[in-house]
Write a protein that holds these residues in place. Structure first.
Motif, mmCIF file in Angstrom:
data_model
loop_
_atom_site.group_PDB
_atom_site.id
_atom_site.type_symbol
_atom_site.label_atom_id
_atom_site.label_comp_id
_atom_site.label_asym_id
_atom_site.label_seq_id
_atom_site.Cartn_x
_atom_site.Cartn_y
_atom_site.Cartn_z
ATOM 1 N N ASP A 216 0.833 -1.217 0.000
ATOM 2 C CA ASP A 216 0.000 0.000 0.000
ATOM 3 C C ASP A 216 0.857 1.253 0.000
ATOM 4 O O ASP A 216 0.569 2.222 -0.688
ATOM 5 N N GLU A 217 1.927 1.198 0.784
ATOM 6 C CA GLU A 217 2.751 2.395 0.950
ATOM 7 C C GLU A 217 3.641 2.644 -0.277
ATOM 8 O O GLU A 217 3.845 3.784 -0.676
ATOM 9 N N PHE A 218 4.132 1.565 -0.884
ATOM 10 C CA PHE A 218 5.176 1.747 -1.899
ATOM 11 C C PHE A 218 4.807 1.295 -3.317
ATOM 12 O O PHE A 218 5.502 1.631 -4.257
ATOM 13 N N SER A 219 3.748 0.489 -3.474
ATOM 14 C CA SER A 219 3.577 -0.113 -4.800
ATOM 15 C C SER A 219 2.109 -0.297 -5.198
ATOM 16 O O SER A 219 1.716 -1.331 -5.722
ATOM 17 N N PHE A 220 1.331 0.738 -4.969
ATOM 18 C CA PHE A 220 -0.056 0.788 -5.457
ATOM 19 C C PHE A 220 -0.919 -0.369 -4.938
ATOM 20 O O PHE A 220 -1.894 -0.773 -5.582
ATOM 21 N N GLY A 221 -0.527 -0.942 -3.798
ATOM 22 C CA GLY A 221 -1.378 -1.944 -3.152
ATOM 23 C C GLY A 221 -1.457 -3.286 -3.848
ATOM 24 O O GLY A 221 -2.411 -4.032 -3.657
ATOM 25 N N ARG A 222 -0.430 -3.586 -4.665
ATOM 26 C CA ARG A 222 -0.458 -4.867 -5.391
ATOM 27 C C ARG A 222 0.809 -5.668 -5.113
ATOM 28 O O ARG A 222 1.903 -5.104 -5.002
ATOM 29 N N ILE A 223 0.644 -6.993 -5.068
ATOM 30 C CA ILE A 223 1.759 -7.908 -4.818
ATOM 31 C C ILE A 223 1.675 -9.023 -5.857
ATOM 32 O O ILE A 223 0.578 -9.445 -6.241
ATOM 33 N N ARG A 224 2.813 -9.510 -6.316
ATOM 34 C CA ARG A 224 2.819 -10.684 -7.193
ATOM 35 C C ARG A 224 3.584 -11.824 -6.528
ATOM 36 O O ARG A 224 4.523 -11.595 -5.793
ATOM 37 N N VAL A 225 3.162 -13.041 -6.876
ATOM 38 C CA VAL A 225 3.850 -14.237 -6.409
ATOM 39 C C VAL A 225 4.620 -14.798 -7.602
ATOM 40 O O VAL A 225 4.080 -14.880 -8.702
ATOM 41 N N THR A 226 5.873 -15.170 -7.401
ATOM 42 C CA THR A 226 6.669 -15.686 -8.518
ATOM 43 C C THR A 226 6.721 -17.210 -8.475
ATOM 44 O O THR A 226 6.559 -17.803 -7.411
ATOM 45 N N HIS A 227 6.972 -17.826 -9.633
ATOM 46 C CA HIS A 227 7.083 -19.284 -9.618
ATOM 47 C C HIS A 227 8.392 -19.730 -8.961
ATOM 48 O O HIS A 227 8.597 -20.902 -8.706
ATOM 49 N N GLU A 228 9.253 -18.758 -8.678
ATOM 50 C CA GLU A 228 10.456 -19.091 -7.923
ATOM 51 C C GLU A 228 10.235 -18.889 -6.435
ATOM 52 O O GLU A 228 11.177 -18.855 -5.643
ATOM 53 N N GLN A 229 8.977 -18.753 -6.044
ATOM 54 C CA GLN A 229 8.576 -18.728 -4.629
ATOM 55 C C GLN A 229 9.047 -17.483 -3.884
ATOM 56 O O GLN A 229 9.390 -17.548 -2.702
ATOM 57 N N ASN A 230 9.052 -16.367 -4.569
ATOM 58 C CA ASN A 230 9.284 -15.085 -3.926
ATOM 59 C C ASN A 230 8.065 -14.199 -4.169
ATOM 60 O O ASN A 230 7.166 -14.564 -4.930
ATOM 61 N N LEU A 231 8.045 -13.010 -3.549
ATOM 62 C CA LEU A 231 6.986 -12.042 -3.799
ATOM 63 C C LEU A 231 7.597 -10.827 -4.481
ATOM 64 O O LEU A 231 8.802 -10.573 -4.388
ATOM 65 N N VAL A 232 6.755 -10.069 -5.175
ATOM 66 C CA VAL A 232 7.247 -8.937 -5.948
ATOM 67 C C VAL A 232 6.375 -7.703 -5.704
ATOM 68 O O VAL A 232 5.147 -7.809 -5.666
ATOM 69 N N LEU A 233 7.043 -6.563 -5.485
ATOM 70 C CA LEU A 233 6.363 -5.268 -5.550
ATOM 71 C C LEU A 233 6.833 -4.652 -6.860
ATOM 72 O O LEU A 233 8.014 -4.345 -7.029
ATOM 73 N N ALA A 234 5.915 -4.478 -7.792
ATOM 74 C CA ALA A 234 6.336 -4.244 -9.178
ATOM 75 C C ALA A 234 6.608 -2.780 -9.520
ATOM 76 O O ALA A 234 7.247 -2.494 -10.524
ATOM 77 N N HIS A 235 6.116 -1.853 -8.708
ATOM 78 C CA HIS A 235 6.230 -0.445 -9.104
ATOM 79 C C HIS A 235 6.676 0.411 -7.925
ATOM 80 O O HIS A 235 5.873 1.097 -7.297
ATOM 81 N N VAL A 236 7.966 0.363 -7.624
ATOM 82 C CA VAL A 236 8.466 1.131 -6.478
ATOM 83 C C VAL A 236 9.359 2.265 -6.982
ATOM 84 O O VAL A 236 10.271 2.039 -7.783
#
Lengths: 549, 160
Positions: free
Chosen positions: A364-384
């Motif tokens: 919410d604070e840094f990346s427009f409130g969206r999160i992605r899950v990767t197939h390499e088992q990490n999470l991503v904030l795409a727009h910081v």
């Protein structure tokens, strides 16, 4: 991101109601486990080694902060305070109680989520590029297509009892981050000579017991035909796929046995009969769904405040993280941030409820409130914003979410293994932790460069070991855990399948064997060469000699 | 024998004959595709309802002429997990324009009926150990569907 219509909401609600009834019948004994099994599996509920496991769909790996908070709540309220993000961009809970699972599904429905078709012999969650909409190499955003396919595949009446499970991936970029040719159907957005955008269609890839890289059966499919074409592929598979032997039942085996030409002929023949039906997409529908995936409101002046490079030079720890865990964004002044779920003391892909809540707040604070899950088992904030990376890093670091190891040896893919899974032969998580503890010198990891270590606890290959630069497979030999090593796999644009190096080794020897492989690489590598490149250049012999000396 | 027809429970007994069973003069029967082809001449003299029974191994398109000569089509589910006849049914309804009775027989359980009906089965013989009333209720599990199928010819996005 996509917002449910009233119809979408109703379908998910009705599913909760249906499953609540099925669970009630199971608990009061009117439904035997034998018949409950396929029903619970279509809701992602497995009976595992010690308990039920619930797999929740995260369509194409995209979450809102509200949804992630709900996942945290579920971990806290119904489970033991953590969840496991999987290689198919889903999340798994390891300890739900059967009688509470309908409540979990109801809570999920409140935030437009579900566990529909996360298991069973049906069309599974559609996976995609975790950097979708954020990189310069993108032809078109794949996510509207994933959503269109999600709706089409949800409770598809004809394809609920396929010969075997069925996985579809969609990618929209020139760099493949979705392992497209390793899926039952892989759809890659491409531009043809006339400048039109359509799909290149791969059919018959996959891992498991018989790993295969999918051939292309159609170089260019107009976008509006994507559903009719997929329906034709599924129909051919449903009619002709092997139903006698579950180990030969995936579509890859059908493609292999018929040959690409005959498979293509059958699919195209079926498609000719249905391509003009109402299932052909309308521009209105494409626009409606695409309208949910408009870019966020990037700040044009972000570049003027971007001090990340400067701070990275001044602060060593931040610099490491910046170089390893952030990635170029298509808009100047922004970066894509990967949140590593590969800290030294936790199983790969696990996150606690507190971490999930924190990440939701940071999104919410840094990346427009969206999160992605990767197939390499990490999470991503795409727009910081670059100028805010340091503040983000500080908060991630305090929560053990800033391990600067993305893309390195310890950013490994690993299945749940014997600790949870009923199929597993080996405790892959324990081996992963031993490796992470042993290779804790971050400078050494950086010197090794990009290295994909992928580990599965059994032949079913949930840990994608065939596609690892180094792949490790746990097997059972007379009651003892043994590990086989394979080298040379890749799930990227240079997709390839690894080859076995030699006989299986004891569990206690795995870390030492990896060290020998790495020593061989360091001794043999040319300037700038990755492990995979060196292996491809010099072949297995020096590696084999080192491990089996 | 009670079956689900459309959205009602009705009595409609059919004897599904094995290939070496004698053909009775009275009563509704179904025979396999192979037998229907071989004994077409004598079967067509029966006054009672006589159907052709297909399973997943049969090719419904190749059986088009025989299907025209039959009073109804039965499709057999040896195991509920064998989903081939869902595709056979859709080809029969959507592409071959068949409008007669299409009957699901064999391992037909409550939890398949919603999909079966969508694919064009208008008559459902629920396995004997199942409560047919429960199966009837399961037809209403969902009130919205995304795909076009034998029951609605347009996908949700084309319906207004």
């Amino acid at each position: 991101m996509y917002q449910y219509t009233e119809d979408d909401k109703r379908i998910v609600r009705e599913r909760v109601h249906q499953f609540r009834d099925q669970v009630a019948r199971r608990i009061n004994g009117r439904l035997a486990e034998e018949h409950f099994r396929p029903l619970r599996l279509m809701n992602g509920l497995y009976l595992q080694r010690y308990a039920y496991m619930l797999r929740v769909a995260i369509p194409y790996g995209l979450l809102s902060s509200t949804q992630l908070r709900k996942l945290a709540y579920i971990a806290r309220r119904y489970d033991r305070g953590y969840g496991h993000f999987t290689t198919r961009q889903n999340i798994q809970y390891n300890w739900p109680r059967l009688r509470e699972v309908p409540d979990v599904l109801s809570d999920l429905a409140d935030v437009e989520m579900h566990s529909i078709q996360t298991s069973g012999n049906c069309i599974r969650n559609i996976s995609s590029d975790h950097f979708a909409g954020a990189t310069a190499d993108e032809i078109e955003d794949p996510r509207p297509w994933c959503e269109i396919l999600r709706q089409w595949s949800t409770f598809h009446p004809e394809f609920a009892y396929l010969p075997r499970k069925f996985k579809i991936a969609v990618s929209g970029a020139t760099t493949d981050r979705a392992a497209v040719p390793l899926h039952d159907i892989g759809l890659k957005l491409v531009r043809n000579d006339a400048g039109e955008v359509g799909f290149q269609v791969f059919v018959g890839g996959g891992m498991g017991r018989t790993p295969l890289i999918a051939p292309v059966i159609r170089e260019f499919l107009p976008k509006e035909d994507v559903l009719t074409y997929c329906e034709a592929i599924l129909r051919v598979y449903n009619l002709y796929g092997n139903r006698k032997n579950k180990f030969k039942a995936r579509i890859k085996i059908l493609v292999k046995s018929l040959g690409v030409e005959e498979m293509t002929r059958r699919v195209e023949g079926e498609w000719e009969k249905i391509r003009g039906t109402g299932l052909k997409l309308t521009q209105e529908e494409i626009d409606r769904v695409s309208g949910h995936f408009t870019p966020p409101a990037w700040d044009d002046s972000a570049a003027t405040r971007d001090n990340a490079v400067q701070l990275a030079a001044e602060n060593e720890a931040f610099g490491r993280w910046y170089r390893r865990n952030t990635h170029a964004h298509k808009v100047d002044g922004y970066r894509i941030v990967t949140i590593s779920l590969k800290a030294a003391d936790t199983p790969p892909g696990d996150a606690t409820d507190e971490q999930m809540d924190l990440i939701a707040d940071l999104a919410d604070e840094f990346s427009f409130g969206r999160i992605r899950v990767t197939h390499e088992q990490n999470l991503v904030l795409a727009h910081v914003e670059g100028g805010r990376l340091f503040a983000l890093w500080q908060q991630l670091d305090a929560a053990k979410l800033a391990t600067p190891n993305v893309g390195t040896l310890t950013d490994m893919i690993c299945c749940p293994g014997l600790d949870f899974c009923d199929l597993a032969n080996a405790g892959s998580i324990g081996v992963a932790q031993a490796i992470t503890e042993h290779f804790d010198d971050i400078d050494y990891l950086y010197d090794l460069g990009e290295l994909k270590l992928k580990m599965s606890g059994c032949i079913n290959a949930c840990g994608h070991h065939h596609a690892g630069h180094i792949g490790i497979l746990g097997i059972n030999k007379a009651g003892e855990e043994y590990y086989q090593i394979m080298l040379g796999g890749s799930a990227a644009d240079d997709a390839s399948l690894g080859k076995w190096l030699g006989p299986a080794i004891e569990k206690s020897a795995v870390t030492g064997a990896i060290e020998k492989l790495l020593d061989t690489y360091v001794a043999e590598r040319d300037e700038g060469e990755r492990f995979l490149d060196t292996y491809r250049r010099i072949g297995p012999k020096p590696f084999k000699a080192a491990v089996y000396a | 024998m009670r079956v689900i027809r459309d959205r009602n429970i009705v009595s409609d007994p059919v004897t599904h004959l094995a290939d070496d069973d004698a053909i009775p003069t009275e009563g509704a029967i179904s025979v396999t595709l192979a037998r229907f082809r071989e004994e077409l001449a004598s079967l067509s003299t029966r006054s009672a309802k006589t159907g052709i029974r297909l399973d997943g191994d049969d090719n419904v398109r190749e059986a088009a002429d025989l299907i025209k000569a039959a009073d109804f089509v039965a499709m057999e589910f040896p195991r509920y997990a064998d989903g081939r006849c869902y595709s056979q049914a859709r080809i029969l309804r959507d592409q071959m324009g068949y409008t007669g009775e299409l009957r699901a027989v064999g391992d037909v359980l409550r939890d398949q009926v919603f999909y079966l009906r969508r694919c064009g089965f208008d008559t459902l013989e629920i396995r004997e150990d199942q409560r047919i009333e429960d199966a009837l209720a399961a037809l209403n599990d969902f009130t919205v569907t995304y795909q076009p199928a034998a029951d609605v010819d347009q996908p949700l996005f084309r319906r207004s």
